[in-house]
Write a protein that holds these residues in place. Sequence first.
Motif, short mmCIF file in Angstrom:
data_model
loop_
_atom_site.label_atom_id
_atom_site.label_comp_id
_atom_site.label_asym_id
_atom_site.label_seq_id
_atom_site.Cartn_x
_atom_site.Cartn_y
_atom_site.Cartn_z
N LEU A 175 0.81 -1.21 0.00
CA LEU A 175 0.00 0.00 0.00
C LEU A 175 0.84 1.27 0.00
O LEU A 175 0.37 2.32 -0.41
CB LEU A 175 -0.95 0.00 1.19
CG LEU A 175 -2.00 -1.11 1.16
CD1 LEU A 175 -2.72 -1.22 2.49
CD2 LEU A 175 -2.98 -0.88 0.03
N VAL A 176 2.06 1.18 0.50
CA VAL A 176 2.99 2.32 0.49
C VAL A 176 4.35 1.82 0.00
O VAL A 176 4.64 0.63 0.03
CB VAL A 176 3.14 2.99 1.88
CG1 VAL A 176 1.82 3.53 2.39
CG2 VAL A 176 3.79 2.06 2.89
N GLU A 177 5.15 2.77 -0.43
CA GLU A 177 6.53 2.45 -0.78
C GLU A 177 7.42 3.49 -0.11
O GLU A 177 6.96 4.57 0.25
CB GLU A 177 6.74 2.40 -2.29
CG GLU A 177 6.31 3.63 -3.04
CD GLU A 177 6.31 3.41 -4.54
OE1 GLU A 177 6.60 2.29 -5.00
OE2 GLU A 177 6.01 4.37 -5.26
N ASP A 178 8.66 3.12 0.08
CA ASP A 178 9.58 4.05 0.72
C ASP A 178 10.84 4.20 -0.12
O ASP A 178 11.15 3.35 -0.95
CB ASP A 178 9.93 3.58 2.13
CG ASP A 178 10.64 2.23 2.16
OD1 ASP A 178 10.60 1.51 1.15
OD2 ASP A 178 11.23 1.88 3.19
N THR A 182 -1.31 1.32 -7.20
CA THR A 182 -1.70 0.13 -7.97
C THR A 182 -2.50 -0.85 -7.13
O THR A 182 -3.45 -1.46 -7.62
CB THR A 182 -0.47 -0.58 -8.56
OG1 THR A 182 0.46 -0.85 -7.53
CG2 THR A 182 0.19 0.27 -9.63
N VAL A 183 -2.14 -1.01 -5.87
CA VAL A 183 -2.87 -1.95 -5.01
C VAL A 183 -4.27 -1.42 -4.74
O VAL A 183 -5.25 -2.18 -4.72
CB VAL A 183 -2.11 -2.22 -3.69
CG1 VAL A 183 -2.94 -3.06 -2.74
CG2 VAL A 183 -0.79 -2.91 -3.98
N PHE A 184 -4.41 -0.10 -4.57
CA PHE A 184 -5.73 0.48 -4.38
C PHE A 184 -6.61 0.24 -5.60
O PHE A 184 -7.80 -0.02 -5.49
CB PHE A 184 -5.63 1.98 -4.08
CG PHE A 184 -5.13 2.27 -2.70
CD1 PHE A 184 -5.92 2.07 -1.59
CD2 PHE A 184 -3.83 2.73 -2.53
CE1 PHE A 184 -5.45 2.34 -0.32
CE2 PHE A 184 -3.35 3.00 -1.26
CZ PHE A 184 -4.16 2.80 -0.15
N GLN A 185 -6.01 0.31 -6.79
CA GLN A 185 -6.77 0.05 -8.01
C GLN A 185 -7.22 -1.40 -8.06
O GLN A 185 -8.35 -1.69 -8.46
CB GLN A 185 -5.92 0.41 -9.23
CG GLN A 185 -5.68 1.89 -9.38
CD GLN A 185 -4.60 2.22 -10.40
OE1 GLN A 185 -3.86 1.36 -10.85
NE2 GLN A 185 -4.51 3.49 -10.76
N GLU A 186 -6.38 -2.32 -7.61
CA GLU A 186 -6.75 -3.73 -7.57
C GLU A 186 -7.90 -3.96 -6.59
O GLU A 186 -8.84 -4.69 -6.90
CB GLU A 186 -5.56 -4.59 -7.16
CG GLU A 186 -4.47 -4.68 -8.20
CD GLU A 186 -3.24 -5.43 -7.67
OE1 GLU A 186 -3.36 -6.17 -6.67
OE2 GLU A 186 -2.17 -5.26 -8.26
N VAL A 187 -7.82 -3.33 -5.42
CA VAL A 187 -8.88 -3.47 -4.42
C VAL A 187 -10.18 -2.89 -4.95
O VAL A 187 -11.25 -3.50 -4.82
CB VAL A 187 -8.48 -2.79 -3.09
CG1 VAL A 187 -9.66 -2.73 -2.13
CG2 VAL A 187 -7.31 -3.53 -2.45
N ALA A 188 -10.11 -1.72 -5.58
CA ALA A 188 -11.32 -1.09 -6.14
C ALA A 188 -11.94 -1.99 -7.21
O ALA A 188 -13.17 -2.16 -7.24
CB ALA A 188 -10.98 0.28 -6.71
N ALA A 189 -11.13 -2.57 -8.06
CA ALA A 189 -11.65 -3.47 -9.11
C ALA A 189 -12.31 -4.69 -8.48
O ALA A 189 -13.37 -5.14 -8.94
CB ALA A 189 -10.52 -3.88 -10.05
#
Length: 116
Positions: free
Chosen positions: A54-57, A71-78
């Motif tokens: 969900l985050v990157e550093d 990108t993960v948020f887009q996967e969850v939304a889909a």
Amino acid sequence: MRQSVFRALADPTRRAILELLRAGDLPAGEIAARFPSTAGNVSHHLAVLREAGLVEDRREGQRVIYSLKTTVFQEVAAWVLDLAERRARAPEDGRAPGRPDPGPGGKGDRRKGRLG
């Protein structure tokens, strides 16, 4: 869908961190300063969010900067939209689409003393 994403989103502190990062990238120290818990506790939350994707550093000198990884948020939304579409197509009785009605005395109907 990875279970780690939902585990990460289930915690209110982690959701608050994600809300902070919606406004833009932040150093770990600034994130930690906005919470009453210890820096170590916030660091643990950041690690869970990072492991869930969900985050990157990234390092900038001695600072660690965190940002949202959309990108993960887009996967969850889909996934959620797909789930909603399937639910909309489901029969009104709540059965999954394509599953036959077991009828009275069907599998698992304990009222008739039958377990199927």
